[in-house]
Design a protein around this motif. Sequence first.
Motif, PDB file in Angstrom:
ATOM      1  N   ALA A 180       0.744  -1.316   0.166  1.00  0.00           N
ATOM      2  CA  ALA A 180      -0.004  -0.006  -0.007  1.00  0.00           C
ATOM      3  C   ALA A 180       0.997   1.169  -0.046  1.00  0.00           C
ATOM      4  O   ALA A 180       1.825   1.377   0.509  1.00  0.00           O
ATOM      5  N   THR A 181       0.505   2.228  -0.830  1.00  0.00           N
ATOM      6  CA  THR A 181       1.360   3.405  -0.715  1.00  0.00           C
ATOM      7  C   THR A 181      -0.039   4.576  -0.712  1.00  0.00           C
ATOM      8  O   THR A 181      -0.867   4.377  -1.262  1.00  0.00           O
ATOM      9  N   TYR A 182       0.210   5.783  -0.119  1.00  0.00           N
ATOM     10  CA  TYR A 182      -0.666   6.850   0.053  1.00  0.00           C
ATOM     11  C   TYR A 182      -0.215   8.067  -0.290  1.00  0.00           C
ATOM     12  O   TYR A 182       1.218   8.585  -0.059  1.00  0.00           O
ATOM     13  N   VAL A 183      -1.080   8.846  -0.757  1.00  0.00           N
ATOM     14  CA  VAL A 183      -0.388  10.279  -1.007  1.00  0.00           C
ATOM     15  C   VAL A 183      -0.792  11.332   0.116  1.00  0.00           C
ATOM     16  O   VAL A 183      -2.234  11.195   0.343  1.00  0.00           O
ATOM     17  N   ASN A 184      -0.140  12.065   0.485  1.00  0.00           N
ATOM     18  CA  ASN A 184      -0.259  13.078   1.623  1.00  0.00           C
ATOM     19  C   ASN A 184      -1.465  13.932   1.376  1.00  0.00           C
ATOM     20  O   ASN A 184      -1.482  14.295   0.319  1.00  0.00           O
ATOM     21  N   LEU A 185      -2.405  14.065   2.358  1.00  0.00           N
ATOM     22  CA  LEU A 185      -3.574  14.920   2.159  1.00  0.00           C
ATOM     23  C   LEU A 185      -3.533  16.340   1.447  1.00  0.00           C
ATOM     24  O   LEU A 185      -4.200  16.912   0.741  1.00  0.00           O
ATOM     25  N   SER A 186      -2.277  16.955   2.262  1.00  0.00           N
ATOM     26  CA  SER A 186      -1.973  18.282   1.778  1.00  0.00           C
ATOM     27  C   SER A 186      -1.506  18.285   0.371  1.00  0.00           C
ATOM     28  O   SER A 186      -1.804  19.159  -0.497  1.00  0.00           O
ATOM     29  N   CYS A 187      -0.936  17.096  -0.239  1.00  0.00           N
ATOM     30  CA  CYS A 187      -0.395  16.928  -1.689  1.00  0.00           C
ATOM     31  C   CYS A 187      -1.474  17.184  -2.407  1.00  0.00           C
ATOM     32  O   CYS A 187      -1.646  17.884  -3.577  1.00  0.00           O
ATOM     33  N   PHE A 188      -2.753  16.276  -1.900  1.00  0.00           N
ATOM     34  CA  PHE A 188      -3.888  16.270  -2.987  1.00  0.00           C
ATOM     35  C   PHE A 188      -4.502  17.469  -3.051  1.00  0.00           C
ATOM     36  O   PHE A 188      -5.248  17.920  -4.156  1.00  0.00           O
ATOM     37  N   GLU A 189      -4.728  18.177  -1.752  1.00  0.00           N
ATOM     38  CA  GLU A 189      -5.216  19.697  -1.873  1.00  0.00           C
ATOM     39  C   GLU A 189      -4.539  20.510  -2.746  1.00  0.00           C
ATOM     40  O   GLU A 189      -5.344  21.455  -3.507  1.00  0.00           O
ATOM     41  N   LEU A 190      -3.032  20.599  -2.777  1.00  0.00           N
ATOM     42  CA  LEU A 190      -2.482  21.278  -3.645  1.00  0.00           C
ATOM     43  C   LEU A 190      -2.532  21.069  -5.332  1.00  0.00           C
ATOM     44  O   LEU A 190      -2.660  21.793  -5.896  1.00  0.00           O
ATOM     45  N   LEU A 191      -2.837  19.696  -5.501  1.00  0.00           N
ATOM     46  CA  LEU A 191      -3.300  19.257  -6.641  1.00  0.00           C
ATOM     47  C   LEU A 191      -4.486  19.828  -7.292  1.00  0.00           C
ATOM     48  O   LEU A 191      -4.657  20.398  -8.156  1.00  0.00           O
ATOM     49  N   LEU A 192      -5.519  19.731  -6.466  1.00  0.00           N
ATOM     50  CA  LEU A 192      -6.860  20.269  -6.705  1.00  0.00           C
ATOM     51  C   LEU A 192      -6.718  21.996  -6.836  1.00  0.00           C
ATOM     52  O   LEU A 192      -7.531  22.580  -7.849  1.00  0.00           O
ATOM     53  N   ILE A 193      -5.916  22.449  -6.011  1.00  0.00           N
ATOM     54  CA  ILE A 193      -5.814  23.889  -6.219  1.00  0.00           C
ATOM     55  C   ILE A 193      -5.180  24.236  -7.650  1.00  0.00           C
ATOM     56  O   ILE A 193      -5.408  25.336  -8.264  1.00  0.00           O
ATOM     57  N   GLU A 194      -4.029  23.347  -8.018  1.00  0.00           N
ATOM     58  CA  GLU A 194      -3.378  23.743  -9.284  1.00  0.00           C
ATOM     59  C   GLU A 194      -4.062  23.219 -10.522  1.00  0.00           C
ATOM     60  O   GLU A 194      -3.642  23.714 -11.582  1.00  0.00           O
ATOM     61  N   ILE A 195      -4.676  22.268 -10.224  1.00  0.00           N
ATOM     62  CA  ILE A 195      -5.246  21.434 -11.430  1.00  0.00           C
ATOM     63  C   ILE A 195      -6.054  22.326 -12.556  1.00  0.00           C
ATOM     64  O   ILE A 195      -6.126  22.145 -13.670  1.00  0.00           O
ATOM     65  N   VAL A 196      -6.785  23.457 -11.787  1.00  0.00           N
ATOM     66  CA  VAL A 196      -7.655  24.375 -12.982  1.00  0.00           C
ATOM     67  C   VAL A 196      -6.760  25.309 -13.655  1.00  0.00           C
ATOM     68  O   VAL A 196      -6.851  25.312 -15.070  1.00  0.00           O
TER      69      VAL A 196
END
Length: 220
Positions: free
Chosen positions: A17-33
């Motif tokens: 199992a591997t997991y992405v840090n929640l903060s990284c995912f939030e940054l992705l959502l901010i930058e994706i647009v």
Amino acid sequence: MAFQTPQPPSTADDPTATYVNLSCFELLLIEIVPMAYRIAAELAAREEAWQVGKEEKDVDSESLTKGFGIGGVGGSVVGRDEEETREAVGYRLDKMGYRVGQGLVERFSRDKPRFQDTLDAIKFLCKDLWLIVFRKQIDNLKTNHRGIYVLTDNRFAPLGKMSLERGRDGMMAQAQPFLYFPAGILRGALQAMGINATVQAETSELPGATFQIRTVGAKP
């Protein structure tokens, strides 16, 4: 890509199992647009250069955007209609979310019993999938029992840090592009469970968001 669950299993249960840090995912959502706007600008510039027979060169995407588009606030690409740009950005983000939704369902529903009907699948999205991706469950689920489902998240994480300083119209323009990706996640997840549906997302008050799922053949 795997996302961090609220209570991830121990490595003893799943050593791969591997997991992405929640903060990284939030940054992705901010930058994706803004990333989608930059891509739209670059593609538009290259298309224009090809049409006039110019040599393709490196494109400064920021110089080709205007309004608030690079920040995801109802902007446009130079030389392109604003509605055309918004559709291109929405299509790209929806496709990205679609692939993520498919992958999530394939991984996190594999040990669950087969869903008996569409409503059971929708409940899985509201409880399990939303918890995995956004660390909370959907706050409200309504259905007309004829193929239409309305999911409401009163505190939708990607909209939680948005400002109202540009007024209500500015808020709506700012928020809408950030709903394309999660709508795509829902559509991809449903498709992975064998359900063909369209998903429309909107917000009327920050930070809330509403997702309307309409399955094929649904009646109002």
